[in-house]
Design a protein around this motif. Structure first.
Motif: not given
Length: 534
Positions: A234-257
């Motif tokens: 998923g994305y913190t900022i969803a992809p959109g039209a034009g020049r909006n590729p969106g922004m991925l959620y930051p990676e979660i390390d295995l220890k946190t999971l």
């Protein structure tokens, strides 16, 4: 060969599956390894000669799924049948509550449903797996329409006070972050052949490519496979039209999971054999199956409903020399045979002349406490705010689960199952007043959906503790075949002219499938006795 390079045995593989995905994963693992046969499909609704039961009578104790199914089969075979139900409600735990309906736990005021017209709460069972072929065959014959029940959506939420500051996190993010982290770890194993002892160089290449796709890994500068986040999560900022590729959620390390404990609470539930991502439900409520059984036609221009006597608790079940005497609120009656669908612990409390071994077996079957709470919402905030369309969110709060409706999308309102739990947690809820239950469930709802309390009608909430309901011993019986195989084996045999039926007498304990298949066996036992002149 060093210990680190020991091949994984079948036993070790299955233990790993059990830790990761529970009994369902082990079942599929056994099947894949050829160690367990795939169960045959349901052979169809049993049919007997229409006069084989002529002149013979059967009492059925309980008008739940097992009792009604047995009644239909026996009446079609010519038996004189009476279904004796302790409650006013017909259907057992298949209780669908609609506006104006009421029910009461022992010693408490009646709960009255005040939902808007057209809404309902499945206070008991709420879903049917695709391989519960007996249930589905009866639905097909009885004309009960079905629709999808969404068990798991990647938009569902997981919440724990131990992780992410207590904030809910989408299921897709947890699942795919864990996949990616584990895939990167496996890709770093220098010799995957050590896991099995049979991988060739080509196999190793295929194995790494599989890991790349499975975990959505990328090639690092040195060619190694690494996990750098994924659009799957998923994305913190969803992809959109034009020049909006969106922004991925930051990676979660295995220890946190791992520290989140999500993997202990709901994360892998859709891997279990009977909890697929998409299941089925009757259109209009789970009691549509009960209604279908009640209107089913039987000889003499009657229906199954004509066989049921309600509000008549059973106080005595006694084997006689040639039959069974049943004493209930409407009076004593003697029948050639009796099929009891009562919880074993309740049957043991009736006045009876069972053998000590049989009575002991009845008492040894454990009952499970179960609790549900339903809300009517003022708006479908889970769809509008969180893009959740069906499925279940999980939390370590005592409510445990929140179910979202799988029907009537985009409508103005809807009913949520705001709590569903069992065991000690259900017992705790059962001790609370209804108002206290509502307050605690509101707290759990707020953890999953901040603002929850302002979007549900507090005065329309319904709660039910099945272990407090009159003439019920709980939500189900706890895994009788495996928990106490000696007692279970004894109860599968007749006691005089008494037979048992119910989900507790099956390996589908807690499910309608077990109730129906056990009823089939009880009827078969009665017919067999008659055929042999018994």
């Amino acid at each position: 060969m060093t210990r680190d390079r020991q091949p994984v045995t079948r036993r070790g593989f299955l233990r790993g599956l059990a830790a990761l995905g529970g009994a369902g994963a082990v079942y599929h693992g056994l099947t894949t390894l050829g160690l367990l046969a795939i169960p045959p499909a349901y052979a169809g609704i049993p049919a007997y000669a229409p006069d084989i039961g002529k002149g013979r009578s059967v009492a059925i104790l309980g008008a739940g799924m097992a009792g009604l199914t047995a009644a239909l089969l026996l009446a079609r075979a010519g038996f004189t049948v009476k279904v004796i139900e302790a409650n006013r409600h017909i259907g057992g735990r298949s209780l669908t509550v609609r506006p104006g309906d009421e029910y009461a736990e022992v010693g408490r005021e009646a709960m009255v449903c005040r939902f808007d017209q057209g809404l309902y709460l499945n206070a008991g069972p709420g879903r049917i797996p695709h391989h519960h072929t007996a249930v589905l065959e009866y639905c097909r014959e009885l004309g009960v329409a079905m629709e999808p029940y969404i068990f798991a959506s990647r938009a569902n939420l997981m919440q724990s006070d131990k992780a992410f500051g207590g904030h809910p996190v989408q299921l897709r993010r947890i699942k795919h972050e864990l996949r990616g982290q584990l895939s990167e770890m496996l890709a770093k194993v220098p010799d995957p052949a050590a896991l099995d002892g049979s991988l060739t160089a080509d196999d190793r290449s295929a194995f790494l490519e599989m890991l790349r796709q499975f975990g959505d890994l990328q090639r690092g500068r040195n060619g190694a496979l690494v996990y750098n986040g994924s659009g799957r999560a998923g994305y913190t900022i969803a992809p959109g039209a034009g020049r909006n590729p969106g922004m991925l959620y930051p990676e979660i390390d295995l220890k946190t999971l791992l520290d989140s404990d999500f993997w202990k609470n709901g994360l892998f539930n859709d891997m279990v054999d009977f909890w697929q991502t998409s299941l089925l439900q009757p259109v209009g409520g789970m009691d549509m199956i009960v209604k279908g059984l009640l209107r089913a036609k039987i000889p003499g221009g009657r229906t199954v409903r004509d066989l049921v006597v309600t509000e008549s608790p059973v106080g005595e079940v006694t084997n006689t020399g040639s039959g069974v005497q049943v004493v209930h609120a409407k009076g004593p009656e003697t029948f050639d045979f009796c099929i009891s669908t009562m919880a074993p612990s309740l049957l043991a409390k009736t006045k009876n002349n069972f053998t000590p071994a049989y009575t002991d077996a009845l008492k040894r079957i454990q009952d499970a406490a179960a609790f549900k709470l339903g809300w009517q919402a003022s708006r479908r905030f889970w769809e509008e705010d969180d893009q959740i369309y069906g499925g279940i969110s999980w939390t370590d709060h005592p409510i445990t689960q929140m179910w979202y409706p799988s029907n009537e999308f985009f409508s103005k309102t809807g009913v949520l199952t705001g709590a569903y739990n069992n065991g000690a947690t259900a017992e705790m809820f059962g001790r609370l007043t209804h108002e206290q239950r509502v307050q605690l469930a509101l707290e759990g709802g707020e953890k999953l959906h901040p603002g929850f309390a302002s979007w549900v009608y507090r005065d329309r909430a319904l709660s039910i503790a099945w272990h407090n309901m009159p003439h019920f011993a709980g939500g189900w019986q706890n895994n009788p075949p495996e928990a106490d195989p000696e007692a279970y084996f004894r109860l599968t045999m007749p006691e005089g002219n008494l037979m048992l039926a119910g989900d507790f007498l099956s390996y589908w304990w807690g499910w309608k499938e077990g109730a129906i298949r056990s009823a089939d066996l009880a009827v078969e036992a009665v017919v067999s006795r008659v055929s042999q002149g018994g």
